[in-house]
Design a protein around this motif. Structure first.
Motif, PDB file in Angstrom:
ATOM      1  N   THR A  35      12.110 -32.959 -33.636  1.00  0.00           N
ATOM      2  CA  THR A  35      13.009 -31.853 -34.212  1.00  0.00           C
ATOM      3  C   THR A  35      14.355 -31.923 -33.870  1.00  0.00           C
ATOM      4  O   THR A  35      15.236 -31.299 -34.471  1.00  0.00           O
ATOM      5  N   ILE A  66      15.524 -30.530 -31.279  1.00  0.00           N
ATOM      6  CA  ILE A  66      15.991 -29.119 -30.945  1.00  0.00           C
ATOM      7  C   ILE A  66      15.580 -29.104 -29.470  1.00  0.00           C
ATOM      8  O   ILE A  66      14.134 -29.584 -29.127  1.00  0.00           O
ATOM      9  N   TYR A 124      15.168 -23.902 -26.580  1.00  0.00           N
ATOM     10  CA  TYR A 124      15.375 -23.350 -27.912  1.00  0.00           C
ATOM     11  C   TYR A 124      14.004 -23.270 -28.684  1.00  0.00           C
ATOM     12  O   TYR A 124      13.687 -22.171 -29.281  1.00  0.00           O
ATOM     13  N   TYR A 164      22.824 -20.724 -35.821  1.00  0.00           N
ATOM     14  CA  TYR A 164      22.066 -21.496 -35.059  1.00  0.00           C
ATOM     15  C   TYR A 164      20.470 -21.140 -35.253  1.00  0.00           C
ATOM     16  O   TYR A 164      19.576 -21.876 -35.323  1.00  0.00           O
ATOM     17  N   TYR A 197      17.803 -23.711 -36.979  1.00  0.00           N
ATOM     18  CA  TYR A 197      16.626 -24.171 -36.047  1.00  0.00           C
ATOM     19  C   TYR A 197      15.054 -23.692 -36.701  1.00  0.00           C
ATOM     20  O   TYR A 197      14.387 -24.403 -36.791  1.00  0.00           O
ATOM     21  N   TYR A 225      12.681 -26.140 -37.715  1.00  0.00           N
ATOM     22  CA  TYR A 225      11.545 -26.348 -36.951  1.00  0.00           C
ATOM     23  C   TYR A 225      10.203 -26.162 -37.974  1.00  0.00           C
ATOM     24  O   TYR A 225       9.137 -26.938 -37.851  1.00  0.00           O
TER      25      TYR A 225
END
Length: 252
Positions: A26, A28, A32, A49, A53, A57
């Motif tokens: 991802t 990420i 997070y 954000y 995200y 995700y």
């Protein structure tokens, strides 16, 4: 919790992805990812954000991003519960008409006190006469009876009076009550202060003795060159500018 975090975790565990594998897929960061699953959104940089995200995700996990966003929005903006309004209550409003009058009276009293104190505590400065008469200062409380000091009895003698007049002025101040006094002799100010009952003070001058201020006129007896002056005022009365000269002697 709204449940979007649980949905994301369940989908990740179903794919048997570790946090490191999820990060590689991802892009990420792990901390997070954990915040999204725990719904601890305060760890993320901001609302933009968080939403980005969540969508990324959800998409990588094969979930519907809009459903995840719907769960997120419901957790951030919960439905408002109806509020039962109580019937209005009558509130009694007190009249404030008296308050300005009280404040105005207090302001006038403060100004009067300031003027009075300033006039009393200016040594060597003669107080100009004005139509305004300041209120009497309260005398100090006396717990015991003050012993009255009899005025000195002087037998009139024309020769003595003439000699005393030629030699100048001599004033005997006898304090029968506590009294604050300021004195000027021939234009000079030799002393000022508070004298207790039973105290005597002799003042000598050439042509003029001025009692600039008496804080308790009834507490003082004055004898000028052997002649006793009439009472200068009542007990507790403030008197200004009592002038003693040779003309004063002639009038006694």
């Amino acid at each position: 919790m709204a449940g979007e975090g649980q949905v994301l975790r369940a989908a990740r565990e179903k794919k048997e992805w570790s946090y490191m594998e999820t990060e590689e897929t991802t892009k990420i960061r792990v901390r997070y990812i954990q915040a999204l699953e725990e719904e601890e959104y305060g760890i993320l940089p901001g609302t933009t954000y968080i939403k980005g995200y969540l969508r990324t995700y959800a998409k990588q996990l094969g979930l519907n991003p809009e459903e995840i966003m719907g769960l997120y929005n419901s957790s951030i903006f919960p439905e408002d519960k109806p509020v039962l309004e109580s019937p209005p209550r009558l509130v009694k409003v007190r009249s404030l008409g008296v308050r300005p009058v009280i404040l105005g009276s207090m302001a006038i009293l403060v100004v009067v006190l300031v003027i009075t104190i300033a006039s009393l505590y200016q040594p060597g400065k003669k107080i100009a006469s004005s139509p305004y008469s300041p209120p009497a200062l309260p005398s100090a409380p006396i717990t015991e009876a003050v012993k009255q000091v009899p005025s000195p009895q002087v037998v009139p003698n024309s020769e003595n009076v003439a000699a005393a007049t030629q030699d100048g002025l001599t004033a005997q101040l006898v304090f029968i009550q506590p009294c604050w006094i300021e004195v000027s002799v021939d234009g000079q100010s030799p002393f000022q202060g508070t004298f207790t009952a039973g105290t005597n003070k002799e003042v000598k001058g050439t042509s003029k003795i001025e009692l600039l201020t008496l804080g308790n006129a009834g507490g003082l007896t004055v004898t000028l060159n052997g002649k006793t002056l009439p009472s200068l005022g009542k007990s507790g009365q403030v008197v200004h500018n009592v002038i003693l000269t040779t003309d004063t002697l002639k009038s006694l």
